[in-house]
Design a protein around this motif. Structure first.
Motif, PDB file in Angstrom:
ATOM      1  N   MET A 123       0.965  -1.128  -0.008  1.00  0.00           N
ATOM      2  CA  MET A 123      -0.294   0.115  -0.113  1.00  0.00           C
ATOM      3  C   MET A 123       0.992   1.369   0.040  1.00  0.00           C
ATOM      4  SD  MET A 123      -2.972  -1.278  -0.236  1.00  0.00           S
ATOM      5  CE  MET A 123      -3.879   0.344  -0.039  1.00  0.00           C
ATOM      6  N   ASP A 124       2.002   1.445   0.671  1.00  0.00           N
ATOM      7  CA  ASP A 124       2.876   2.441   0.661  1.00  0.00           C
ATOM      8  C   ASP A 124       3.574   2.465  -0.626  1.00  0.00           C
ATOM      9  OD1 ASP A 124       2.335   2.984   3.461  1.00  0.00           O
ATOM     10  OD2 ASP A 124       3.895   1.973   4.079  1.00  0.00           O
ATOM     11  N   HIS A 125       3.719   1.600  -1.312  1.00  0.00           N
ATOM     12  CA  HIS A 125       4.462   1.630  -2.790  1.00  0.00           C
ATOM     13  C   HIS A 125       3.656   1.567  -3.892  1.00  0.00           C
ATOM     14  CE1 HIS A 125       7.499   0.886   0.387  1.00  0.00           C
ATOM     15  NE2 HIS A 125       8.361   1.254  -0.280  1.00  0.00           N
ATOM     16  N   ASP A 126       2.229   1.811  -3.819  1.00  0.00           N
ATOM     17  CA  ASP A 126       1.347   2.025  -5.066  1.00  0.00           C
ATOM     18  C   ASP A 126       1.558   3.111  -5.853  1.00  0.00           C
ATOM     19  OD1 ASP A 126      -0.884   0.882  -6.576  1.00  0.00           O
ATOM     20  OD2 ASP A 126      -2.030   2.313  -5.447  1.00  0.00           O
ATOM     21  N   ASP A 127       1.458   2.997  -7.216  1.00  0.00           N
ATOM     22  CA  ASP A 127       1.725   3.856  -8.096  1.00  0.00           C
ATOM     23  C   ASP A 127       3.024   4.813  -8.072  1.00  0.00           C
ATOM     24  OD1 ASP A 127       0.348   4.946 -10.323  1.00  0.00           O
ATOM     25  OD2 ASP A 127      -0.344   6.757  -9.024  1.00  0.00           O
ATOM     26  N   GLY A 128       4.036   4.052  -7.709  1.00  0.00           N
ATOM     27  CA  GLY A 128       5.393   4.638  -7.910  1.00  0.00           C
ATOM     28  C   GLY A 128       5.788   5.418  -6.580  1.00  0.00           C
ATOM     29  N   GLN A 129       5.035   5.164  -5.497  1.00  0.00           N
ATOM     30  CA  GLN A 129       5.554   5.999  -4.460  1.00  0.00           C
ATOM     31  C   GLN A 129       6.718   5.316  -3.571  1.00  0.00           C
ATOM     32  OE1 GLN A 129       1.704   7.124  -1.809  1.00  0.00           O
ATOM     33  NE2 GLN A 129       0.935   5.548  -3.080  1.00  0.00           N
ATOM     34  N   LEU A 130       7.495   6.163  -2.671  1.00  0.00           N
ATOM     35  CA  LEU A 130       8.518   5.734  -2.037  1.00  0.00           C
ATOM     36  C   LEU A 130       9.387   5.140  -2.886  1.00  0.00           C
ATOM     37  CD1 LEU A 130       7.037   4.647   1.349  1.00  0.00           C
ATOM     38  CD2 LEU A 130       7.754   7.095   0.650  1.00  0.00           C
TER      39      LEU A 130
ATOM     40  N   PHE B 216      12.559   0.384  -3.331  1.00  0.00           N
ATOM     41  CA  PHE B 216      12.185  -0.541  -4.219  1.00  0.00           C
ATOM     42  C   PHE B 216      13.131  -1.786  -4.019  1.00  0.00           C
ATOM     43  CE2 PHE B 216      10.296   2.762  -7.747  1.00  0.00           C
ATOM     44  CZ  PHE B 216       9.069   2.686  -7.046  1.00  0.00           C
ATOM     45  N   ASP B 217      14.298  -1.543  -3.682  1.00  0.00           N
ATOM     46  CA  ASP B 217      15.058  -2.692  -3.409  1.00  0.00           C
ATOM     47  C   ASP B 217      14.562  -3.778  -2.350  1.00  0.00           C
ATOM     48  OD1 ASP B 217      17.063  -4.028  -4.822  1.00  0.00           O
ATOM     49  OD2 ASP B 217      18.773  -3.622  -3.424  1.00  0.00           O
ATOM     50  N   ASP B 218      13.742  -3.217  -1.373  1.00  0.00           N
ATOM     51  CA  ASP B 218      13.151  -3.979  -0.459  1.00  0.00           C
ATOM     52  C   ASP B 218      12.149  -4.930  -0.824  1.00  0.00           C
ATOM     53  OD1 ASP B 218      15.043  -2.998   1.358  1.00  0.00           O
ATOM     54  OD2 ASP B 218      13.829  -1.145   1.913  1.00  0.00           O
TER      55      ASP B 218
ATOM     56  N   PRO C  19      10.409   9.421 -17.181  1.00  0.00           N
ATOM     57  CA  PRO C  19      11.648   8.303 -16.820  1.00  0.00           C
ATOM     58  C   PRO C  19      11.200   7.454 -15.613  1.00  0.00           C
ATOM     59  CG  PRO C  19      12.705  10.342 -16.312  1.00  0.00           C
ATOM     60  CD  PRO C  19      11.256  10.532 -17.093  1.00  0.00           C
ATOM     61  N   LEU C  20      11.522   6.213 -15.674  1.00  0.00           N
ATOM     62  CA  LEU C  20      11.357   5.267 -14.428  1.00  0.00           C
ATOM     63  C   LEU C  20      12.637   5.735 -13.280  1.00  0.00           C
ATOM     64  CD1 LEU C  20      10.603   1.879 -15.941  1.00  0.00           C
ATOM     65  CD2 LEU C  20       9.074   3.202 -14.972  1.00  0.00           C
ATOM     66  N   PRO C  21      12.168   5.538 -12.043  1.00  0.00           N
ATOM     67  CA  PRO C  21      12.932   5.831 -11.209  1.00  0.00           C
ATOM     68  C   PRO C  21      14.350   5.176 -11.264  1.00  0.00           C
ATOM     69  CG  PRO C  21      10.819   5.647 -10.148  1.00  0.00           C
ATOM     70  CD  PRO C  21      10.612   5.065 -11.636  1.00  0.00           C
ATOM     71  N   GLU C  22      15.566   5.908 -11.097  1.00  0.00           N
ATOM     72  CA  GLU C  22      16.766   5.321 -11.236  1.00  0.00           C
ATOM     73  C   GLU C  22      16.658   4.163  -9.999  1.00  0.00           C
ATOM     74  OE1 GLU C  22      19.317   5.624 -13.230  1.00  0.00           O
ATOM     75  OE2 GLU C  22      18.070   7.009 -14.342  1.00  0.00           O
ATOM     76  N   ARG C  23      16.322   4.358  -8.777  1.00  0.00           N
ATOM     77  CA  ARG C  23      16.340   3.356  -7.798  1.00  0.00           C
ATOM     78  C   ARG C  23      15.628   1.841  -8.286  1.00  0.00           C
ATOM     79  NH1 ARG C  23      18.276   5.130  -2.915  1.00  0.00           N
ATOM     80  NH2 ARG C  23      18.361   3.024  -2.528  1.00  0.00           N
ATOM     81  N   LEU C  24      14.677   2.099  -9.212  1.00  0.00           N
ATOM     82  CA  LEU C  24      14.240   0.831  -9.941  1.00  0.00           C
ATOM     83  C   LEU C  24      15.243  -0.010 -10.625  1.00  0.00           C
ATOM     84  CD1 LEU C  24      12.067  -1.272 -10.442  1.00  0.00           C
ATOM     85  CD2 LEU C  24      11.206   0.240 -12.196  1.00  0.00           C
ATOM     86  N   LEU C  25      15.826   1.047 -11.515  1.00  0.00           N
ATOM     87  CA  LEU C  25      16.982   0.494 -12.587  1.00  0.00           C
ATOM     88  C   LEU C  25      18.261  -0.077 -11.760  1.00  0.00           C
ATOM     89  CD1 LEU C  25      16.692   3.069 -15.142  1.00  0.00           C
ATOM     90  CD2 LEU C  25      15.238   0.998 -15.132  1.00  0.00           C
ATOM     91  N   GLU C  26      18.377   0.322 -10.717  1.00  0.00           N
ATOM     92  CA  GLU C  26      19.556  -0.166  -9.996  1.00  0.00           C
ATOM     93  C   GLU C  26      19.290  -1.316  -8.847  1.00  0.00           C
ATOM     94  OE1 GLU C  26      20.312   3.430  -7.864  1.00  0.00           O
ATOM     95  OE2 GLU C  26      21.347   4.590  -9.604  1.00  0.00           O
ATOM     96  N   ALA C  27      17.916  -1.596  -8.711  1.00  0.00           N
ATOM     97  CA  ALA C  27      17.588  -2.410  -7.809  1.00  0.00           C
ATOM     98  C   ALA C  27      18.056  -3.781  -8.228  1.00  0.00           C
ATOM     99  CB  ALA C  27      15.946  -2.674  -7.618  1.00  0.00           C
ATOM    100  N   THR C  28      18.458  -4.778  -7.161  1.00  0.00           N
ATOM    101  CA  THR C  28      19.175  -6.107  -7.422  1.00  0.00           C
ATOM    102  C   THR C  28      18.160  -7.151  -7.174  1.00  0.00           C
ATOM    103  OG1 THR C  28      20.467  -6.114  -5.872  1.00  0.00           O
ATOM    104  CG2 THR C  28      21.238  -5.343  -7.779  1.00  0.00           C
ATOM    105  N   LYS C  29      17.281  -6.781  -6.105  1.00  0.00           N
ATOM    106  CA  LYS C  29      16.494  -7.893  -5.231  1.00  0.00           C
ATOM    107  C   LYS C  29      15.303  -8.271  -5.862  1.00  0.00           C
ATOM    108  CE  LYS C  29      13.856  -8.857  -1.103  1.00  0.00           C
ATOM    109  NZ  LYS C  29      13.267  -8.271   0.085  1.00  0.00           N
ATOM    110  N   PRO C  30      14.529  -7.239  -6.046  1.00  0.00           N
ATOM    111  CA  PRO C  30      12.990  -7.702  -6.768  1.00  0.00           C
ATOM    112  C   PRO C  30      13.229  -8.224  -8.226  1.00  0.00           C
ATOM    113  CG  PRO C  30      13.288  -5.270  -6.801  1.00  0.00           C
ATOM    114  CD  PRO C  30      14.506  -5.921  -6.260  1.00  0.00           C
TER     115      PRO C  30
END
Length: 273
Positions: free
Chosen positions: A133-140, A144-146, A183-194
């Motif tokens: 719920m906290d990370h719906d629609d691109g929030q926070l 993303f790596d969590d 552009p998509l968030p850089e943190r998504l492109l850098e994420a390794t876990k999800p």
């Protein structure tokens, strides 16, 4: 007159929340398109007094009786009552419990609502739901790596309901809208876990859904183009290219239910690990 549906009463008696029973009843009823079930749900039935009221209600609206009652004495009352009324009844869990007992060589504990015990799995599901719920629609985006799963897709590809369904299975899920030019968030492109999965559908399907929904507030939307099939096709083309460029698997949700989409995502997780 040939298309007129027949209606029948479907009584669902449970000693817990009734969720398992409702799902089973609806799955069975869905196989009969010419008949429509009038559901009567009786949850948390755990004593003779409660059951007596239920059986009185069943007698007043005869139909099919399904139950998940682990107390053998109460189950016998249901069986006997239905036999006396001439009504079909089935214990949904009993054949499965018998199978488990036979294979495992041990008796079941016969505990009401055992699947809803507040154990570690329960709290993991609550944690996953809060995260989702906290990370719906691109929030926070910083978190993303969590996530266990991140769903990406253009508007109205069922990202949010699929995320919530996965969260109810204990899978921490975030979702991000794909909007051409944003552009998509850089943190998504850098994420390794999800596991990142792209959700797509046909332009016709998305246009149909958008026409019946209120325009959202996600940046980049323009009302004139929101339901236009040509514009949607361009959005989908951009989304596909983005997923291909990042080696993200894609799932076409056009003819899939939320449950089927979630099952496909769950199946991808071990394969891509």
């Amino acid at each position: 007159m040939e298309n007129q549906k027949n209606y029948f009463h479907l009584h669902l008696i449970s000693d817990s929340t009734g969720e398992t029973l409702i799902a089973a009843g609806r799955a069975a009823a869905a196989q009969f398109q010419s008949a429509h079930a009038l559901e009567h749900v009786y949850p948390l039935i755990r004593n003779r007094k409660q059951l007596a009221q239920v059986m009185e209600a069943v007698d007043g609206a005869p139909g099919i009786v399904l139950y998940t009652i682990v107390d053998r004495e109460l189950a016998d009352i249901i069986d006997a009552g239905c036999k006396e009324m001439g009504l079909p009844c089935v214990s949904v869990l009993e054949p499965i419990i018998d199978l488990f007992q036979s294979y495992l060589g041990t008796a079941s504990r016969r505990r009401s609502g055992a699947q809803h015990v507040m154990d570690a799995d329960y709290f993991a599901r609550i944690d996953a739901l809060n995260f989702t719920m906290d990370h719906d629609d691109g929030q926070l985006p910083a978190d993303f790596d969590d996530a266990d799963v991140v769903l990406v897709g253009i508007s109205r590809t069922s990202k949010t309901p699929t995320s919530i369904y996965l969260a109810n299975r204990g899978i921490r899920t975030a979702n991000i809208p794909i909007v051409p030019g944003v552009p998509l968030p850089e943190r998504l492109l850098e994420a390794t876990k999800p596991l990142v999965v792209g959700l797509i559908a046909t332009a016709d399907r998305i246009s149909q859904v958008r026409q019946h929904r209120v325009l959202g507030t996600t940046q980049g939307f323009h009302g004139d183009d929101y339901t236009d099939r040509a514009s949607i096709s361009e959005e989908l083309k951009y989304a596909r290219s983005l997923c291909s460029r990042n080696n993200w698997p894609m799932i076409d949700v056009t003819r899939r239910s939320i449950e089927e989409t979630a099952a496909a995502i769950v199946a991808l997780r071990p394969r891509l690990r």
